[in-house]
Design an enzyme around this catalytic site. Structure first.
Site, PDB file in Angstrom:
ATOM      1  N   ASP A 177      13.561  17.959 -28.391  1.00 61.78           N
ATOM      2  CA  ASP A 177      14.224  18.783 -27.378  1.00 61.78           C
ATOM      3  C   ASP A 177      13.956  18.153 -26.022  1.00 61.78           C
ATOM      4  OD1 ASP A 177      15.073  20.466 -29.325  1.00 61.78           O
ATOM      5  OD2 ASP A 177      13.828  22.188 -28.754  1.00 61.78           O
ATOM      6  N   ASP A 189      13.260  19.601 -23.272  1.00 62.66           N
ATOM      7  CA  ASP A 189      12.363  20.341 -22.384  1.00 62.66           C
ATOM      8  C   ASP A 189      10.908  20.347 -22.878  1.00 62.66           C
ATOM      9  OD1 ASP A 189      12.779  21.916 -24.602  1.00 62.66           O
ATOM     10  OD2 ASP A 189      13.791  23.554 -23.532  1.00 62.66           O
ATOM     11  N   TRP A 217      22.196  29.263 -31.354  1.00 64.15           N
ATOM     12  CA  TRP A 217      20.745  29.126 -31.386  1.00 64.15           C
ATOM     13  C   TRP A 217      20.127  29.619 -32.706  1.00 64.15           C
ATOM     14  CZ3 TRP A 217      16.706  32.436 -32.118  1.00 64.15           C
ATOM     15  CH2 TRP A 217      15.428  31.900 -31.854  1.00 64.15           C
ATOM     16  N   GLU A 226      18.332  26.263 -37.559  1.00 64.52           N
ATOM     17  CA  GLU A 226      18.590  24.892 -38.066  1.00 64.52           C
ATOM     18  C   GLU A 226      17.273  24.174 -38.361  1.00 64.52           C
ATOM     19  OE1 GLU A 226      18.503  25.594 -34.899  1.00 64.52           O
ATOM     20  OE2 GLU A 226      17.285  23.968 -34.135  1.00 64.52           O
ATOM     21  N   ASP A 227      16.227  24.455 -37.566  1.00 64.07           N
ATOM     22  CA  ASP A 227      14.923  23.815 -37.820  1.00 64.07           C
ATOM     23  C   ASP A 227      14.291  24.366 -39.105  1.00 64.07           C
ATOM     24  OD1 ASP A 227      14.708  26.238 -36.528  1.00 64.07           O
ATOM     25  OD2 ASP A 227      13.126  25.625 -35.147  1.00 64.07           O
ATOM     26  N   MET A 257       6.426  23.226 -22.304  1.00 60.74           N
ATOM     27  CA  MET A 257       7.874  23.393 -22.281  1.00 60.74           C
ATOM     28  C   MET A 257       8.319  23.747 -20.864  1.00 60.74           C
ATOM     29  SD  MET A 257      10.374  26.000 -24.302  1.00 60.74           S
ATOM     30  CE  MET A 257      10.675  26.947 -22.827  1.00 60.74           C
ATOM     31  N   HIS A 272      13.040  27.949 -18.959  1.00 70.87           N
ATOM     32  CA  HIS A 272      14.466  28.009 -18.617  1.00 70.87           C
ATOM     33  C   HIS A 272      15.085  29.279 -19.191  1.00 70.87           C
ATOM     34  CE1 HIS A 272      15.742  27.013 -22.762  1.00 70.87           C
ATOM     35  NE2 HIS A 272      14.604  26.337 -22.790  1.00 70.87           N
ATOM     36  N   ARG A 311      18.292  31.255 -21.190  1.00 74.20           N
ATOM     37  CA  ARG A 311      19.168  30.898 -22.311  1.00 74.20           C
ATOM     38  C   ARG A 311      20.446  30.248 -21.769  1.00 74.20           C
ATOM     39  NH1 ARG A 311      18.922  32.007 -27.404  1.00 74.20           N
ATOM     40  NH2 ARG A 311      17.354  33.645 -27.242  1.00 74.20           N
TER      41      ARG A 311
HETATM   42  N1  UDH Z   1      20.173  22.059 -25.408  1.00 71.99           N
HETATM   43  C1  UDH Z   1      20.844  21.546 -24.305  1.00 71.99           C
HETATM   44  N2  UDH Z   1      21.797  22.284 -23.707  1.00 71.99           N
HETATM   45  C2  UDH Z   1      22.134  23.515 -24.119  1.00 71.99           C
HETATM   46  C3  UDH Z   1      21.441  24.047 -25.225  1.00 71.99           C
HETATM   47  C4  UDH Z   1      20.457  23.318 -25.828  1.00 71.99           C
HETATM   48  O1  UDH Z   1      20.574  20.432 -23.879  1.00 71.99           O
HETATM   49  O2  UDH Z   1      23.020  24.139 -23.519  1.00 71.99           O
HETATM   50  C5  UDH Z   1      19.218  21.212 -26.134  1.00 71.99           C
HETATM   51  C6  UDH Z   1      17.973  20.872 -25.353  1.00 71.99           C
HETATM   52  O3  UDH Z   1      17.482  19.622 -25.766  1.00 71.99           O
HETATM   53  C7  UDH Z   1      17.047  21.975 -25.776  1.00 71.99           C
HETATM   54  C8  UDH Z   1      17.371  22.064 -27.243  1.00 71.99           C
HETATM   55  O4  UDH Z   1      18.760  21.846 -27.304  1.00 71.99           O
HETATM   56  O5  UDH Z   1      15.705  21.649 -25.507  1.00 71.99           O
HETATM   57  C9  UDH Z   1      16.989  23.404 -27.876  1.00 71.99           C
HETATM   58  O6  UDH Z   1      17.617  24.447 -27.202  1.00 71.99           O
HETATM   59  P1  UDH Z   1      16.818  25.582 -26.416  1.00 71.99           P
HETATM   60  O7  UDH Z   1      15.867  24.946 -25.441  1.00 71.99           O
HETATM   61  O8  UDH Z   1      17.783  26.543 -25.817  1.00 71.99           O
HETATM   62  O9  UDH Z   1      16.025  26.270 -27.514  1.00 71.99           O
HETATM   63  P2  UDH Z   1      14.727  27.047 -27.293  1.00 71.99           P
HETATM   64  O10 UDH Z   1      14.447  27.639 -28.632  1.00 71.99           O
HETATM   65  O11 UDH Z   1      15.064  28.176 -26.197  1.00 71.99           O
HETATM   66  O12 UDH Z   1      13.689  26.158 -26.683  1.00 71.99           O
HETATM   67  C10 UDH Z   1      15.858  29.245 -26.527  1.00 71.99           C
HETATM   68  C11 UDH Z   1      16.240  30.064 -25.301  1.00 71.99           C
HETATM   69  C12 UDH Z   1      15.069  30.749 -24.765  1.00 71.99           C
HETATM   70  C13 UDH Z   1      15.474  31.697 -23.682  1.00 71.99           C
HETATM   71  C14 UDH Z   1      14.257  32.280 -23.061  1.00 71.99           C
HETATM   72  C15 UDH Z   1      14.580  33.194 -21.967  1.00 71.99           C
HETATM   73  N3  UDH Z   1      13.380  33.510 -21.271  1.00 71.99           N
HETATM   74  C1  NGS Z   2      12.522  31.255 -35.195  1.00 73.03           C
HETATM   75  C2  NGS Z   2      13.864  30.590 -35.315  1.00 73.03           C
HETATM   76  C3  NGS Z   2      13.726  29.097 -35.090  1.00 73.03           C
HETATM   77  C4  NGS Z   2      13.085  28.859 -33.733  1.00 73.03           C
HETATM   78  C5  NGS Z   2      11.764  29.603 -33.642  1.00 73.03           C
HETATM   79  C6  NGS Z   2      11.118  29.462 -32.294  1.00 73.03           C
HETATM   80  O1  NGS Z   2      12.678  32.623 -35.348  1.00 73.03           O
HETATM   81  O2  NGS Z   2      14.983  28.496 -35.160  1.00 73.03           O
HETATM   82  O3  NGS Z   2      11.983  30.967 -33.903  1.00 73.03           O
HETATM   83  O4  NGS Z   2      12.027  29.857 -31.345  1.00 73.03           O
HETATM   84  N1  NGS Z   2      14.401  30.838 -36.648  1.00 73.03           N
HETATM   85  C7  NGS Z   2      15.349  31.771 -36.868  1.00 73.03           C
HETATM   86  O5  NGS Z   2      15.843  32.433 -36.006  1.00 73.03           O
HETATM   87  C8  NGS Z   2      15.786  31.953 -38.313  1.00 73.03           C
HETATM   88  S1  NGS Z   2      11.672  29.829 -29.806  1.00 73.03           S
HETATM   89  O6  NGS Z   2      10.600  30.779 -29.605  1.00 73.03           O
HETATM   90  O7  NGS Z   2      11.249  28.474 -29.501  1.00 73.03           O
HETATM   91  O8  NGS Z   2      12.880  30.177 -29.093  1.00 73.03           O
HETATM   92  O9  NGS Z   2      12.878  27.495 -33.494  1.00 73.03           O
END
Ligand code: UDH
Ligand code: NGS
Length: 366
Positions: free
Chosen positions: A217, A219, A279, A282-283, A309, A312, A314
């Protein structure tokens, strides 16, 4: 008196004979030493040649089969050319000793913060050895692995700057032969992280014979350079102790954030799913694939695996996928048809920028 003159003549005769004898002795000794000095000079010349031969072999670390006499200038020119060749990524590397298992350049824990100003120009200046497209390999040893780093991306330029700022120095200290690939999803359709990773795998291999793939990722930044961005005998989860989870795993099967897989491991699971739009999940699907193929997850210790991290909100068009729970329940049934063998996309552009290769792709929509 006649008797006296006979005695005088005898004395003179003997003296002359002695002088002639001495002269002969002198000439013989001179000739002997002259011939010996010729021998020594020849032997010295031979020694000089073999010494020069050894120096040549050591300084270039090449094994030369036969000694060819070169002038000093020719030799310097050859070493210069060799050094330049070592710097050209993508071309065969000359015979070098293998880099050590653990790089001696590592420093351990790092201070990572996101309130400092960073610019691409400054990062480029700070990393003069990084070649166009974000390529690097050590010049003094042969890297143990050829690593493609794949970043799924859309509209996160600020995060990417921090990633490049912190990761390029770390990856160089880890003595990796690496390239950075930012896979940028074109348009504003719903985001598809895993499909972008499949695209990154495919496109990176078109460029170089990578044997290891790190999926990161944009970030996430490691807080310790001993967390090597390379592959292991089992698939590796690298972001094991994230600040946002209180520096621990959120759950045992968690495989999100940063992971690595050898080409063989990746192919064994038919790559990643292409049909997780939005979102989440997939992992977990990737984890299920690995487990179903009898692989286990390798991880660094909680201390070495610490990472930060960048906070950011959503992103737009990356809302939680309502189908994700149903999909991860059926990984075993779907993984053979959905993966690298069913991947389709259109490359919009490939740009070799100073610090990374940006590949913009149209991945379609659900
Ligand atoms: N990514 C992008 N652009 C996007 C979406 C995702 O570049 O519009 C890439 C980026 O590399 C990111 C990765 O996909 O690090 C994973 O996406 P994510 O950072 O959105 O996933 P994460 O689980 O965060 O880290 C989910 C949103 C959390 C919101 C929290 C609000 N406080
Ligand atoms: C799980 C998600 C994963 C995700 C993890 C951490 O619940 O894809 O949280 O998310 N699995 C499902 O939703 C089935 S995080 O806190 O980084 O946004 O990677």
């Amino acid at each position: 008196m006649p008797g006296d003159s006979a005695v005088n003549f005898n004395l003179l005769h003997r003296t002359c004979k002695l002088v002639v004898l001495l002269c002969f002795l002198h000439i013989s000794v001179t000739v002997f030493f002259y011939v010996r000095s010729l021998d020594l000079r020849f032997a010295f010349a031979q020694n000089q040649q073999s010494l020069h031969h050894n120096v040549t072999a050591t300084s270039s670390q090449l094994t030369t089969s036969a000694f060819t006499s070169r002038t000093k200038l020719e030799e310097e020119q050859r070493v210069r050319e060799q050094e330049q060749e070592q710097l050209r990524p993508g071309e065969p590397q000359k015979e070098l000793d293998k880099c050590p298992e653990t790089s001696p350049l590592l420093v351990g824990p790092l201070r990572i913060e996101f309130n400092i100003p960073v610019s691409l120009q400054q990062i480029k200046k700070d990393n003069p050895q990084v070649q166009p497209g974000g390529r690097f390999r050590p010049t003094d040893c042969k890297a143990l692995q050829k690593v493609a780093i794949i970043i799924p991306f859309r509209k996160r330029d600020e995060h990417l700057k921090y990633w490049l700022y912190y990761l390029h120095p770390i990856l160089q200290r880890q003595q990796l032969d690496y390239g950075v690939y930012v896979i940028n999803q074109d348009g504003d359709e719903i985001f598809n992280r895993a499909k972008l990773l499949n695209v990154g795998y495919t496109e990176a291999l078109k460029e170089y014979d990578y044997d290891c793939f790190v999926f990161s990722d944009v970030d996430l930044i490691p807080m310790d350079d001993r967390n090597t961005y390379r592959c292991f005998s089992q698939p590796r989860h690298l972001s094991v102790s994230m600040d946002k989870f209180g520096f621990r795993l959120p759950y045992n099967q968690y495989f999100g954030g940063v992971s690595s897989m050898s080409k063989e491991q990746y192919l064994k699971i038919n790559g990643f799913p292409n049909n997780y739009w939005g979102w989440g999940g997939e992992d977990d699907d990737i984890y299920n694939r690995l487990a179903s193929r009898g692989m286990s997850i390798s991880r660094p210790s909680g201390e070495v695996g610490k990472c930060r991290m960048i906070r950011h909100d959503r992103d737009k068009q990356n809302e939680p996928n309502p189908q994700r729970f149903d999909r991860i329940a059926h990984t075993r049934d779907t993984m053979n048809k959905d993966g690298i063998n069913s991947l389709s996309y259109t490359v919009v552009s490939v740009d070799k920028l100073d610090l990374f290769t940006e590949i913009t792709v149209d991945v379609g929509k659900p």
